[in-house]
Design a protein around this motif. Structure first.
Motif, mmCIF file in Angstrom:
data_model
loop_
_atom_site.group_PDB
_atom_site.id
_atom_site.type_symbol
_atom_site.label_atom_id
_atom_site.label_comp_id
_atom_site.label_asym_id
_atom_site.label_seq_id
_atom_site.Cartn_x
_atom_site.Cartn_y
_atom_site.Cartn_z
ATOM 1 N N TYR A 2 72.934 -47.029 -130.317
ATOM 2 C CA TYR A 2 73.779 -46.967 -129.443
ATOM 3 C C TYR A 2 73.580 -46.710 -127.946
ATOM 4 O O TYR A 2 74.166 -47.582 -127.337
ATOM 5 C CB TYR A 2 73.905 -45.184 -129.412
ATOM 6 C CG TYR A 2 74.871 -44.645 -130.534
ATOM 7 C CD1 TYR A 2 75.656 -45.118 -130.854
ATOM 8 C CD2 TYR A 2 73.961 -43.118 -131.298
ATOM 9 C CE1 TYR A 2 76.459 -44.748 -132.133
ATOM 10 C CE2 TYR A 2 74.635 -43.118 -132.182
ATOM 11 C CZ TYR A 2 75.434 -44.166 -133.172
ATOM 12 O OH TYR A 2 76.177 -43.428 -134.253
ATOM 13 N N LEU A 42 77.926 -37.684 -139.557
ATOM 14 C CA LEU A 42 78.175 -39.317 -138.581
ATOM 15 C C LEU A 42 78.220 -40.187 -139.026
ATOM 16 O O LEU A 42 77.633 -41.555 -138.211
ATOM 17 C CB LEU A 42 77.473 -38.603 -136.993
ATOM 18 C CG LEU A 42 78.170 -37.611 -136.034
ATOM 19 C CD1 LEU A 42 77.197 -36.963 -135.064
ATOM 20 C CD2 LEU A 42 79.434 -38.018 -135.244
ATOM 21 N N GLN A 71 83.572 -46.711 -126.819
ATOM 22 C CA GLN A 71 82.901 -46.602 -128.500
ATOM 23 C C GLN A 71 81.621 -46.063 -128.591
ATOM 24 O O GLN A 71 81.117 -45.052 -129.070
ATOM 25 C CB GLN A 71 83.726 -47.495 -128.943
ATOM 26 C CG GLN A 71 84.723 -47.827 -129.145
ATOM 27 C CD GLN A 71 84.938 -49.452 -129.300
ATOM 28 O OE1 GLN A 71 84.388 -49.916 -130.031
ATOM 29 N NE2 GLN A 71 87.134 -49.445 -129.653
ATOM 30 N N GLU A 72 80.992 -47.063 -127.765
ATOM 31 C CA GLU A 72 79.804 -46.579 -128.935
ATOM 32 C C GLU A 72 78.968 -45.493 -127.456
ATOM 33 O O GLU A 72 78.565 -44.590 -128.168
ATOM 34 C CB GLU A 72 78.166 -48.266 -127.643
ATOM 35 C CG GLU A 72 79.219 -49.274 -129.083
ATOM 36 C CD GLU A 72 78.323 -48.685 -130.315
ATOM 37 O OE1 GLU A 72 77.894 -48.531 -130.441
ATOM 38 O OE2 GLU A 72 78.869 -49.335 -131.163
ATOM 39 N N GLN A 73 79.646 -44.851 -126.340
ATOM 40 C CA GLN A 73 79.151 -44.043 -125.580
ATOM 41 C C GLN A 73 79.439 -42.382 -125.898
ATOM 42 O O GLN A 73 78.905 -42.004 -126.602
ATOM 43 C CB GLN A 73 79.585 -43.631 -124.079
ATOM 44 C CG GLN A 73 79.308 -42.964 -123.661
ATOM 45 C CD GLN A 73 78.042 -42.388 -122.748
ATOM 46 O OE1 GLN A 73 76.947 -43.474 -122.198
ATOM 47 N NE2 GLN A 73 76.869 -41.222 -123.968
ATOM 48 N N ARG A 123 84.402 -51.251 -126.137
ATOM 49 C CA ARG A 123 83.199 -51.224 -126.834
ATOM 50 C C ARG A 123 81.924 -50.213 -125.915
ATOM 51 O O ARG A 123 81.767 -49.189 -126.654
ATOM 52 C CB ARG A 123 82.377 -52.807 -126.926
ATOM 53 C CG ARG A 123 81.101 -52.539 -128.173
ATOM 54 C CD ARG A 123 81.043 -53.586 -128.178
ATOM 55 N NE ARG A 123 79.372 -53.700 -128.944
ATOM 56 C CZ ARG A 123 78.299 -54.112 -128.517
ATOM 57 N NH1 ARG A 123 77.873 -55.710 -127.902
ATOM 58 N NH2 ARG A 123 77.013 -54.486 -129.370
ATOM 59 N N ASP A 166 78.703 -37.992 -129.161
ATOM 60 C CA ASP A 166 78.961 -37.619 -130.633
ATOM 61 C C ASP A 166 77.391 -36.600 -131.353
ATOM 62 O O ASP A 166 76.877 -35.601 -131.563
ATOM 63 C CB ASP A 166 80.104 -37.618 -131.981
ATOM 64 C CG ASP A 166 80.878 -37.366 -131.769
ATOM 65 O OD1 ASP A 166 81.963 -37.064 -130.795
ATOM 66 O OD2 ASP A 166 82.139 -38.712 -132.334
ATOM 67 N N ALA A 167 76.404 -37.944 -131.405
ATOM 68 C CA ALA A 167 75.627 -37.333 -131.973
ATOM 69 C C ALA A 167 74.993 -36.547 -131.257
ATOM 70 O O ALA A 167 73.854 -35.531 -131.700
ATOM 71 C CB ALA A 167 74.569 -38.645 -131.648
ATOM 72 N N LYS A 224 80.450 -42.478 -129.407
ATOM 73 C CA LYS A 224 79.582 -42.822 -130.746
ATOM 74 C C LYS A 224 78.087 -41.774 -130.605
ATOM 75 O O LYS A 224 77.937 -40.653 -131.379
ATOM 76 C CB LYS A 224 79.495 -43.780 -131.676
ATOM 77 C CG LYS A 224 80.427 -44.203 -132.363
ATOM 78 C CD LYS A 224 79.742 -45.833 -132.870
ATOM 79 C CE LYS A 224 81.094 -46.455 -133.184
ATOM 80 N NZ LYS A 224 80.420 -47.737 -133.315
ATOM 81 N N LEU A 225 77.346 -42.075 -129.109
ATOM 82 C CA LEU A 225 76.109 -41.997 -129.063
ATOM 83 C C LEU A 225 76.547 -39.748 -128.719
ATOM 84 O O LEU A 225 75.925 -38.956 -128.560
ATOM 85 C CB LEU A 225 75.762 -41.944 -128.058
ATOM 86 C CG LEU A 225 74.642 -41.646 -127.489
ATOM 87 C CD1 LEU A 225 73.101 -41.482 -127.866
ATOM 88 C CD2 LEU A 225 74.297 -42.699 -126.073
ATOM 89 N N LEU A 247 74.055 -41.108 -140.245
ATOM 90 C CA LEU A 247 72.910 -41.305 -139.263
ATOM 91 C C LEU A 247 72.236 -40.838 -140.097
ATOM 92 O O LEU A 247 70.878 -41.432 -140.309
ATOM 93 C CB LEU A 247 72.926 -40.191 -138.027
ATOM 94 C CG LEU A 247 74.048 -40.861 -136.748
ATOM 95 C CD1 LEU A 247 73.927 -39.890 -135.530
ATOM 96 C CD2 LEU A 247 73.874 -42.664 -136.859
#
Length: 301
Positions: A221, A298, A239-241, A236, A246-247, A243-244, A300
């Motif tokens: 990420y 997620l 979007q990646e932030q 993008r 959420d993790a 996802k990060l 992962l």
């Protein structure tokens, strides 16, 4: 710039044995270094907050530094070592030790009990550390949520850059991006972002370097966010932030930052870093299972 590194750096987790004394377990460090390098993480910070440096003896911190210094000779990663968070004689000893090993940079917390009463007192303290390691760039570790030390960071950077020949910048662990942007304008200093939740916004403001715990177990990420911002791909990066973020929520929901991140490292990688050292509390089995379920959700795990 006095510190010859930019990009992503992992604040490494210190491996402890799962026994009553929680002794160091440094045998995995070469594997750990290789894993990070293979994921595009070309710098490591040792003995920081995520590494529980302040919960370790001087001898343990020196042993961890030696293990990483040996490992990065193979991986060619940049090595920064956090030497603060102890009494001054011990801080000076660790600074000398790190310089003798040829580390790339020193990071230093402020005095944590007799906290500095203002920016000049802090810079004077950092001057003492710099004096015993005159060949190694020194950075200040600004982490007010943990240290309780609130100072005018642009002023600290400007004062230290003038007063200390080896002063090179700071790790800025704060979500105040307005002040962060001002820090970036201080000449001849490097400022590393230390907050995983705002990587995209910080990179968009002009940060080009970060020291973020999640780079240990979900490094993709962070590398994707940095790449997206470099290519002006805002959508993008967002979007990646997301996802990060959420993790991060899945990992840290049921415990302290270091305790939960160590569990995530054990779940998501082949590196066993054990549990946290008291007074940090380990997660219960139910909490571990909940994290595992959310990480599976997620994608992962």
């Amino acid at each position: 710039m006095k510190y010859k590194f930019s990009g992503l750096m992992a604040p490494t987790l210190t491996p402890f044995m799962n026994d009553s004394e929680q002794k160091l377990s440094l045998g995995c460090i070469p594997q750990y270094a290789q894993f990070l390098s293979s994921k595009g993480i070309h710098g490591v910070l040792v003995n920081g907050t995520s590494g529980e440096g302040m919960s370790m003896t001087v001898e343990e911190r020196e042993a961890a530094t030696e293990a990483w210094a040996k490992a990065v000779k193979v991986t060619k990663q940049n090595l920064m070592v956090q030497v603060g968070g102890a009494c001054l004689p011990d801080v000076l000893r660790m600074a000398r030790h790190a310089e003798a090993l040829g580390v790339d940079g020193l990071l230093c917390l402020p005095e944590l009990f007799n906290s500095p009463a203002g920016e000049q007192q802090l810079v004077d303290y950092l001057s003492l550390v710099a004096a015993v390691a005159p060949r190694t760039p020194l950075l200040y570790y600004h982490n007010p949520p943990y240290s309780g030390v609130h100072v005018d960071m642009p002023k600290v950077l400007a004062l230290a850059e003038k007063q200390i020949p080896t002063f090179a910048g700071a790790k800025y662990t704060d979500t105040d991006m307005q002040t962060g942007a001002h820090c970036l304008r201080v000449p001849n200093t490097s400022v590393f972002l230390g907050c995983d939740n705002v990587l995209a916004g910080a990179f968009a403001l002009g940060f080009d370097s970060a020291i973020a715990t999640t780079l240990n177990m979900v490094p993709g990420y962070g590398t994707a966010i940095l790449d997206a911002v470099a290519k002006s791909d805002v959508a993008r990066a967002r979007q990646e932030q997301a996802k990060l973020t959420d993790a991060i929520f899945a990992i840290s929901r049921n415990g302290g930052w270091v305790s939960t991140m160590k569990v995530a490292m054990n779940l998501l990688t082949d590196i066993d870093v054990g549990g946290p050292r008291p007074p940090l509390r380990p997660l219960t089995q139910d909490q571990v299972q909940q994290m595992k379920g959310e990480l599976k959700g997620l994608g992962l795990l």
